[in-house]
Scaffold this motif. Structure first.
Motif, PDB file in Angstrom:
ATOM      1  N   LEU A 213      48.420  44.885  47.217  1.00  0.00           N
ATOM      2  CA  LEU A 213      46.907  43.519  46.538  1.00  0.00           C
ATOM      3  C   LEU A 213      46.409  45.193  45.214  1.00  0.00           C
ATOM      4  CD1 LEU A 213      44.653  42.274  48.381  1.00  0.00           C
ATOM      5  CD2 LEU A 213      46.631  41.359  46.652  1.00  0.00           C
TER       6      LEU A 213
ATOM      7  N   ARG B 125      43.388  38.144  37.886  1.00  0.00           N
ATOM      8  CA  ARG B 125      44.938  38.106  37.459  1.00  0.00           C
ATOM      9  C   ARG B 125      44.950  38.734  35.720  1.00  0.00           C
ATOM     10  NH1 ARG B 125      45.018  32.786  38.364  1.00  0.00           N
ATOM     11  NH2 ARG B 125      46.161  31.744  37.335  1.00  0.00           N
TER      12      ARG B 125
ATOM     13  N   LEU C 245      43.398  41.381  35.568  1.00  0.00           N
ATOM     14  CA  LEU C 245      43.917  42.696  35.825  1.00  0.00           C
ATOM     15  C   LEU C 245      45.248  43.014  35.020  1.00  0.00           C
ATOM     16  CD1 LEU C 245      43.984  41.391  39.558  1.00  0.00           C
ATOM     17  CD2 LEU C 245      43.012  43.938  38.788  1.00  0.00           C
TER      18      LEU C 245
ATOM     19  N   VAL D  95      50.901  39.029  39.833  1.00  0.00           N
ATOM     20  CA  VAL D  95      49.808  38.554  40.892  1.00  0.00           C
ATOM     21  C   VAL D  95      49.700  37.610  41.976  1.00  0.00           C
ATOM     22  CG1 VAL D  95      47.458  38.120  41.493  1.00  0.00           C
ATOM     23  CG2 VAL D  95      48.501  39.536  39.176  1.00  0.00           C
TER      24      VAL D  95
ATOM     25  N   THR E  49      42.168  38.071  44.021  1.00  0.00           N
ATOM     26  CA  THR E  49      43.191  38.900  43.303  1.00  0.00           C
ATOM     27  C   THR E  49      43.378  38.712  42.110  1.00  0.00           C
ATOM     28  OG1 THR E  49      43.406  40.675  44.849  1.00  0.00           O
ATOM     29  CG2 THR E  49      45.086  40.400  43.218  1.00  0.00           C
TER      30      THR E  49
ATOM     31  N   SER F 186      48.544  44.538  41.248  1.00  0.00           N
ATOM     32  CA  SER F 186      47.049  45.031  40.279  1.00  0.00           C
ATOM     33  C   SER F 186      47.902  46.143  38.769  1.00  0.00           C
ATOM     34  CB  SER F 186      46.378  44.889  40.748  1.00  0.00           C
ATOM     35  OG  SER F 186      45.367  44.656  41.428  1.00  0.00           O
TER      36      SER F 186
ATOM     37  N   CYS G  35      42.782  47.549  38.107  1.00  0.00           N
ATOM     38  CA  CYS G  35      41.798  46.900  38.565  1.00  0.00           C
ATOM     39  C   CYS G  35      40.301  47.758  38.761  1.00  0.00           C
ATOM     40  CB  CYS G  35      41.856  47.456  40.495  1.00  0.00           C
ATOM     41  SG  CYS G  35      41.253  47.264  41.447  1.00  0.00           S
TER      42      CYS G  35
END
Length: 187
Positions: free
Chosen positions: A157, A94, A97, A173, A90, A161, A102
């Motif tokens: 997560l 980032r 995102l 993130v 993740t 996101s 996501c």
């Protein structure tokens, strides 16, 4: 000849996945997918009879991507390190995102509004990821609450996101990953 066909299909699925991540599958025209894949529009219909079939292919690709990532994470000998590798994925994404959200979460949210079989199928990458995450917590001796812990990790997560995308701030993130890594170290 079979290699050319599979390459065209692969390019179409990749283009559909990329475009649906940026714009949402519902807003992507078949002509856009064909153009992005550098494939004639008529070929799209050869490989995919409906837009739902393209959606199924995108979902299958997302599942495959997660399976490949889990294969890499499994190289870590300890469950804590495997979970941290999941968190690191993740972190590594980032910027994307923050820009587009996501890819799996966005697809699930979009398909969930329509309901039906495709919406259920869109959740498959998360279902598989939750099962894997539960196994990591079970390996840490948390058999009794592995599901709750797995949901907490995935929710954290996905939440960060969404916030990173909402505020266009990839730094969110990093902060959440630091908190989650400290949480995992506590097991």
């Amino acid at each position: 000849m079979a290699g050319i066909k599979s390459d065209k299909r692969r390019r179409l699925v990749k283009a559909a996945a990329d475009l649906s991540h940026k714009h949402g599958l519902g807003k992507v025209a078949l002509a856009d997918i064909a153009k992005s894949a550098d494939v004639p529009l008529g070929n799209v219909y050869y490989y995919f009879k409906t837009k739902a079939a393209i959606g199924e292919a995108v979902i299958a690709q997302r599942c495959n991507e997660f399976r490949q990532l889990r294969g890499m994470w499994e190289k870590n000998p300890l469950p804590k390190e495997r979970l941290k590798a999941f968190i690191q994925m993740t972190v590594d994404n980032r910027k994307s995102l923050a820009r587009s959200g996501c890819p799996v979460g966005s697809l699930c949210a979009e398909m969930g509004k329509e309901r039906g079989a495709l919406a259920d199928e869109a959740a498959l990458p998360f279902r598989e990821l939750l099962t894997w995450t539960e196994a990591q917590f079970a390996a840490l001796g948390r058999e009794n609450d592995k599901k709750a812990l797995a949901i907490h990790l995935l929710a954290a997560l996905q939440g960060v996101s969404l916030l990173a995308n909402c505020f266009r701030d990839p730094g969110l993130v990093l902060h959440e990953a630091e908190q989650l890594n400290t949480w995992i170290d506590g097991f």
